[in-house]
Motif scaffolding. Structure first.
Motif, mmCIF file in Angstrom:
data_model
loop_
_atom_site.group_PDB
_atom_site.id
_atom_site.type_symbol
_atom_site.label_atom_id
_atom_site.label_comp_id
_atom_site.label_asym_id
_atom_site.label_seq_id
_atom_site.Cartn_x
_atom_site.Cartn_y
_atom_site.Cartn_z
ATOM 1 N N LEU A 125 4.126 10.975 19.423
ATOM 2 C CA LEU A 125 4.941 9.774 19.662
ATOM 3 C C LEU A 125 6.428 10.108 19.651
ATOM 4 O O LEU A 125 7.206 9.565 20.446
ATOM 5 C CB LEU A 125 4.623 8.709 18.608
ATOM 6 C CG LEU A 125 3.239 8.055 18.750
ATOM 7 C CD1 LEU A 125 2.870 7.288 17.499
ATOM 8 C CD2 LEU A 125 3.192 7.154 19.983
ATOM 9 N N PHE A 182 -7.520 -4.326 13.794
ATOM 10 C CA PHE A 182 -7.534 -4.825 12.412
ATOM 11 C C PHE A 182 -7.614 -6.353 12.415
ATOM 12 O O PHE A 182 -6.622 -7.037 12.161
ATOM 13 C CB PHE A 182 -6.276 -4.360 11.666
ATOM 14 C CG PHE A 182 -6.243 -2.874 11.408
ATOM 15 C CD1 PHE A 182 -7.145 -2.287 10.535
ATOM 16 C CD2 PHE A 182 -5.310 -2.067 12.028
ATOM 17 C CE1 PHE A 182 -7.130 -0.920 10.291
ATOM 18 C CE2 PHE A 182 -5.282 -0.692 11.789
ATOM 19 C CZ PHE A 182 -6.197 -0.116 10.919
ATOM 20 N N LEU A 203 3.209 0.216 5.153
ATOM 21 C CA LEU A 203 2.051 0.396 6.035
ATOM 22 C C LEU A 203 1.817 -0.814 6.939
ATOM 23 O O LEU A 203 1.573 -0.673 8.134
ATOM 24 C CB LEU A 203 0.793 0.655 5.183
ATOM 25 C CG LEU A 203 -0.520 0.799 5.945
ATOM 26 C CD1 LEU A 203 -0.537 2.049 6.815
ATOM 27 C CD2 LEU A 203 -1.712 0.830 4.983
ATOM 28 N N PHE A 204 1.949 -2.020 6.383
ATOM 29 C CA PHE A 204 1.629 -3.223 7.169
ATOM 30 C C PHE A 204 2.796 -3.723 8.017
ATOM 31 O O PHE A 204 2.681 -4.739 8.691
ATOM 32 C CB PHE A 204 1.099 -4.327 6.244
ATOM 33 C CG PHE A 204 -0.264 -3.999 5.706
ATOM 34 C CD1 PHE A 204 -1.399 -4.279 6.450
ATOM 35 C CD2 PHE A 204 -0.403 -3.355 4.491
ATOM 36 C CE1 PHE A 204 -2.663 -3.953 5.973
ATOM 37 C CE2 PHE A 204 -1.665 -3.030 4.007
ATOM 38 C CZ PHE A 204 -2.795 -3.325 4.737
ATOM 39 N N CYS A 206 3.863 -1.575 10.213
ATOM 40 C CA CYS A 206 3.715 -0.626 11.335
ATOM 41 C C CYS A 206 2.503 -0.972 12.185
ATOM 42 O O CYS A 206 1.448 -1.323 11.654
ATOM 43 C CB CYS A 206 3.496 0.787 10.812
ATOM 44 S SG CYS A 206 4.741 1.352 9.656
ATOM 45 N N SER A 207 2.638 -0.817 13.512
ATOM 46 C CA SER A 207 1.450 -0.864 14.363
ATOM 47 C C SER A 207 0.650 0.404 14.076
ATOM 48 O O SER A 207 1.210 1.418 13.679
ATOM 49 C CB SER A 207 1.852 -0.930 15.835
ATOM 50 O OG SER A 207 2.612 0.214 16.188
ATOM 51 N N LYS A 328 0.641 -5.037 16.119
ATOM 52 C CA LYS A 328 0.427 -4.902 14.682
ATOM 53 C C LYS A 328 -1.048 -5.009 14.289
ATOM 54 O O LYS A 328 -1.563 -4.147 13.588
ATOM 55 C CB LYS A 328 1.257 -5.996 13.967
ATOM 56 C CG LYS A 328 1.060 -6.102 12.504
ATOM 57 C CD LYS A 328 1.683 -4.914 11.821
ATOM 58 C CE LYS A 328 0.973 -4.444 10.591
ATOM 59 N NZ LYS A 328 -0.365 -3.946 10.735
HETATM 60 N N1 COA Z 1 -2.195 -1.931 9.769
HETATM 61 C C1 COA Z 1 -3.216 -2.267 8.928
HETATM 62 N N2 COA Z 1 -3.997 -1.353 8.319
HETATM 63 C C2 COA Z 1 -3.765 -0.061 8.588
HETATM 64 C C3 COA Z 1 -2.741 0.345 9.454
HETATM 65 C C4 COA Z 1 -1.960 -0.644 10.054
HETATM 66 N N3 COA Z 1 -0.944 -0.319 10.844
HETATM 67 N N4 COA Z 1 -2.754 1.680 9.541
HETATM 68 C C5 COA Z 1 -3.745 2.102 8.741
HETATM 69 N N5 COA Z 1 -4.355 1.054 8.171
HETATM 70 C C6 COA Z 1 -5.427 1.144 7.190
HETATM 71 C C7 COA Z 1 -6.522 2.093 7.604
HETATM 72 O O1 COA Z 1 -7.643 1.410 8.135
HETATM 73 C C8 COA Z 1 -6.877 2.750 6.297
HETATM 74 O O2 COA Z 1 -7.723 1.888 5.554
HETATM 75 P P1 COA Z 1 -8.995 2.475 4.773
HETATM 76 O O3 COA Z 1 -8.397 3.488 3.818
HETATM 77 O O4 COA Z 1 -9.580 1.270 4.152
HETATM 78 O O5 COA Z 1 -9.820 3.109 5.851
HETATM 79 C C9 COA Z 1 -5.592 2.826 5.536
HETATM 80 O O6 COA Z 1 -4.797 1.745 6.042
HETATM 81 C C10 COA Z 1 -4.863 4.149 5.687
HETATM 82 O O7 COA Z 1 -4.901 4.494 7.056
HETATM 83 P P2 COA Z 1 -4.508 5.896 7.643
HETATM 84 O O8 COA Z 1 -4.982 5.926 9.055
HETATM 85 O O9 COA Z 1 -4.924 6.982 6.714
HETATM 86 O O10 COA Z 1 -2.934 5.793 7.624
HETATM 87 P P3 COA Z 1 -1.906 6.889 8.005
HETATM 88 O O11 COA Z 1 -1.080 7.127 6.800
HETATM 89 O O12 COA Z 1 -2.557 8.045 8.687
HETATM 90 O O13 COA Z 1 -1.049 6.139 9.117
HETATM 91 C C11 COA Z 1 0.915 4.916 9.733
HETATM 92 C C12 COA Z 1 -0.348 4.942 8.844
HETATM 93 C C13 COA Z 1 1.579 3.571 9.564
HETATM 94 C C14 COA Z 1 1.857 6.039 9.338
HETATM 95 C C15 COA Z 1 0.474 5.124 11.224
HETATM 96 O O14 COA Z 1 -0.425 4.115 11.580
HETATM 97 C C16 COA Z 1 1.672 5.141 12.155
HETATM 98 O O15 COA Z 1 2.302 6.157 12.348
HETATM 99 N N6 COA Z 1 1.997 4.001 12.801
HETATM 100 C C17 COA Z 1 3.116 3.916 13.714
HETATM 101 C C18 COA Z 1 2.668 4.288 15.100
HETATM 102 C C19 COA Z 1 3.851 4.367 16.039
HETATM 103 O O16 COA Z 1 4.908 4.860 15.719
HETATM 104 N N7 COA Z 1 3.672 3.886 17.301
HETATM 105 C C20 COA Z 1 4.708 3.912 18.289
HETATM 106 C C21 COA Z 1 5.662 2.824 18.046
HETATM 107 S S1 COA Z 1 7.133 2.926 19.004
#
Ligand code: COA
Length: 385
Positions: A125, A182, A203-204, A206-207, A328
Motif C-alpha cells: 500500500l 466486518f 484498529l477500528f 482503519c479500513s 471501514k
Molecule cells: N476493523 C475491524 N476489525 C478488524 C480490522 C478492522 N479494520 N482489522 C482487523 N480486525 C480484526 C480482525 O478480524 C482480527 O480479529 P480476530 O483476532 O478476532 O480474528 C483482529 O482485528 C486483528 O486483526 P489483524 O488482521 O491481525 O490486524 P493487523 O494488525 O494485521 O492489521 C491494520 C490491522 C489496521 C493495521 C490493517 O488492517 C491495516 O493496515 N489497515 C489499513 C489498510 C490501508 O492502509 N488501506 C489503504 C488506505 S489508503
C-alpha cells in the motif's frame, strides 16, 4: 456526449478469501454483473478494470488480458486502470466516457484486489505514497492519515470521540450488508479502547485488508429505458489529481483534490451538494470521512466531526454517508472500492439495498480517493422519476 446508464452490477463478498484467487474474484463479479444486466458476453465491447497493484500483491501483471480471458471474455478490448485506491473510480470514468462518446454501447467497469495472499500489505500500500520523500522514510498509510487527523484536531478541535462516531455508524450500516467483511456493530468504547495503530488512529479507525471484486455494466440511456427496470443515469463525472506527498500541500488538515473533483462533477450535472440525497465517501480511515464530507461541501470546514457525532450522517440522518458500511466495515479491496461504491449507489437507487435501504433516494454521489489525496474521482448518479 450521449446519456449513459448503469444497467447491472456484480459484487463478491468482501473479506479474507483464502480459497478465491484474483482471477476467480473478477470472474464471479463479472458473471453476476452480466446476468443482472441481462447482457450476453459477446455483446460487451470493452472493459476497464481498476487494480492498484496485482504485481506486488500476487505477482500477476498484464492483468486485463488474464482477467477477461478467465471470465470468458477472450478477445475483448480490455485495459487495466491504476490510480492507487481510486483505480476503480478511474476505471468507471473511462468506461463512462467510452459509452458517452458513442464509440461503444456496452462497456464493463470493474475493480479487483487480492490483498491477503501473503505479500506485506503495509509495504504494498505504501507504494502509493511518495517513494522518495514518504515511504523511503518509513511512512505508512495509517501514519499519513494520523498526521491528517492530528492537523485536523489542532485546527478544528476534532476529538477522538468524533472519529469513533464514524466507525460506530459505518459498522452499524455494514451490519446490514451481507457482503461486508466486518458486518458487526461496535460501540464507542470498543473504538476508543482498541489497540493503537498510529496515534490518534486505533484498529477500528482503519479500513481492513480485503480481497474482493466488483463490476458494473454501462449502456446508453435509450437502451436502459427498454429494460423495464429503474433507469440509473450518470449525470456527473469529475476527476482530479494533486501532489501525492502530504508535505507538498498547503494545509495537511484538508484534502483539496476531493473538492476539485467534486466541483467538476457538479459543473457537469448543473447541481450542488444540496441536490444530492446520500453519498458513498472514501473512509479509508475515520478521519478521511470527516475531511471528505467537508471537502464535498456536505458540512462546513471543521464541522465534519461534530456532524458525525450528532448522527447527521447516519442512515436516518439529514445526509446519509456510507450506507454500505463504507471501507471501514464493508472492507477496502483497494482497486475494487470505487466500483463497489457505484454498486451501493445503484442498489439504493433501484430499491435493492435490503435492510439498509433509504426511503426513495433520487441522487447519490460516490467519492473515491487515491493515496492520501493524490487523486480522486466523484460520480453523481440519478434515477429517472
Ligand atoms: N476493523 C475491524 N476489525 C478488524 C480490522 C478492522 N479494520 N482489522 C482487523 N480486525 C480484526 C480482525 O478480524 C482480527 O480479529 P480476530 O483476532 O478476532 O480474528 C483482529 O482485528 C486483528 O486483526 P489483524 O488482521 O491481525 O490486524 P493487523 O494488525 O494485521 O492489521 C491494520 C490491522 C489496521 C493495521 C490493517 O488492517 C491495516 O493496515 N489497515 C489499513 C489498510 C490501508 O492502509 N488501506 C489503504 C488506505 S489508503
Amino acid at each position: 456526449m450521449r446519456d449513459v446508464a448503469v444497467i447491472g452490477m456484480g459484487l463478491t463478498p468482501f473479506g479474507e478469501l483464502w480459497d478465491t484467487s484474483l482471477r476467480d474474484l473478477f470472474a464471479i463479479a463479472c458473471a453476476d454483473c452480466l446476468e443482472d444486466a441481462g447482457v450476453a458476453r459477446d455483446q460487451v465491447q470493452s472493459a476497464y478494470i481498476g487494480c492498484m497493484t496485482s504485481g506486488l500483491f500476487v505477482g500477476q501483471e498484464h492483468l486485463a488480458s488474464v482477467l477477461c480471458d478467465y471470465a470468458g471474455l477472450r478477445g475483448l478490448a480490455a485495459t487495466r486502470v491504476e490510480s492507487a485506491c481510486a483505480s476503480g473510480g478511474a476505471a468507471f470514468r473511462a468506461a463512462y466516457l467510452e459509452v458517452a462518446s458513442g464509440a461503444s454501447d456496452f462497456v464493463l467497469a470493474g475493480g479487483v484486489e487480492k490483498m491477503n495472499d501473503g505479500a506485506d500489505a503495509t509495504y504494498c500500500l505504501a507504494t502509493a505514497a511518495d517513494q522518495e520523500y514518504e515511504a523511503y522514510n518509513g511512512v505508512t498509510f495509517p501514519g499519513l492519515y494520523a498526521m491528517i487527523a492530528k492537523a485536523h484536531m489542532a485546527k478544528h478541535g476534532t476529538t477522538p470521540q468524533q472519529l469513533a462516531a464514524v466507525a460506530v455508524k459505518n459498522h452499524r450500516n455494514g451490519a446490514k450488508n451481507p457482503k461486508a467483511q466486518f458486518p458487526l456493530e461496535i460501540s464507542e468504547k470498543t473504538v476508543l479502547g482498541a489497540v493503537r495503530v498510529a496515534e490518534p488512529l486505533g484498529l477500528f479507525d482503519c479500513s481492513p485488508v480485503t480481497d474482493g471484486a466488483a463490476c458494473v455494466l454501462l449502456a446508453p440511456v435509450e437502451f436502459a429505458r427498454k429494460l423495464g427496470k429503474p433507469v440509473v443515469k450518470i449525470i456527473g463525472s469529475g476527476h482530479a489529481t494533486d501532489a501525492i506527498a502530504l508535505h507538498d500541500r498547503k494545509d495537511p488538515s484538508t484534502i483539496p483534490v476531493v473538492a476539485l473533483a467534486a466541483q467538476r462533477a457538479f459543473k457537469q450535472s448543473g447541481l450542488t451538494i444540496r441536490d444530492i440525497d446520500f453519498a458513498e465517501v472514501h473512509d479509508c480511515f475515520t478521519i478521511a470521512e470527516i475531511v471528505c464530507t467537508e471537502e464535498l461541501g456536505i458540512f462546513e470546514p471543521g464541522q465534519g466531526g461534530p456532524a458525525a457525532a450528532a448522527g447527521k450522517t447516519a442512515r436516518d440522518g439529514e445526509f446519509p454517508v456510507n450506507t454500505s458500511g463504507g471501507l471501514k466495515s464493508k472492507g477496502h479491496p483497494v482497486g475494487a472500492t470505487g466500483i463497489a461504491q457505484i454498486c451501493e449507489l445503484y442498489a439504493q437507487l433501484t430499491g435493492n439495498a435490503g435492510g439498509r435501504q433509504l426511503k426513495n433516494p433520487r441522487r447519490g454521489l460516490a467519492q473515491n480517493m487515491g493515496g492520501s489525496g493524490g487523486s480522486c474521482t466523484v460520480h453523481i448518479l440519478e434515477v429517472e422519476q
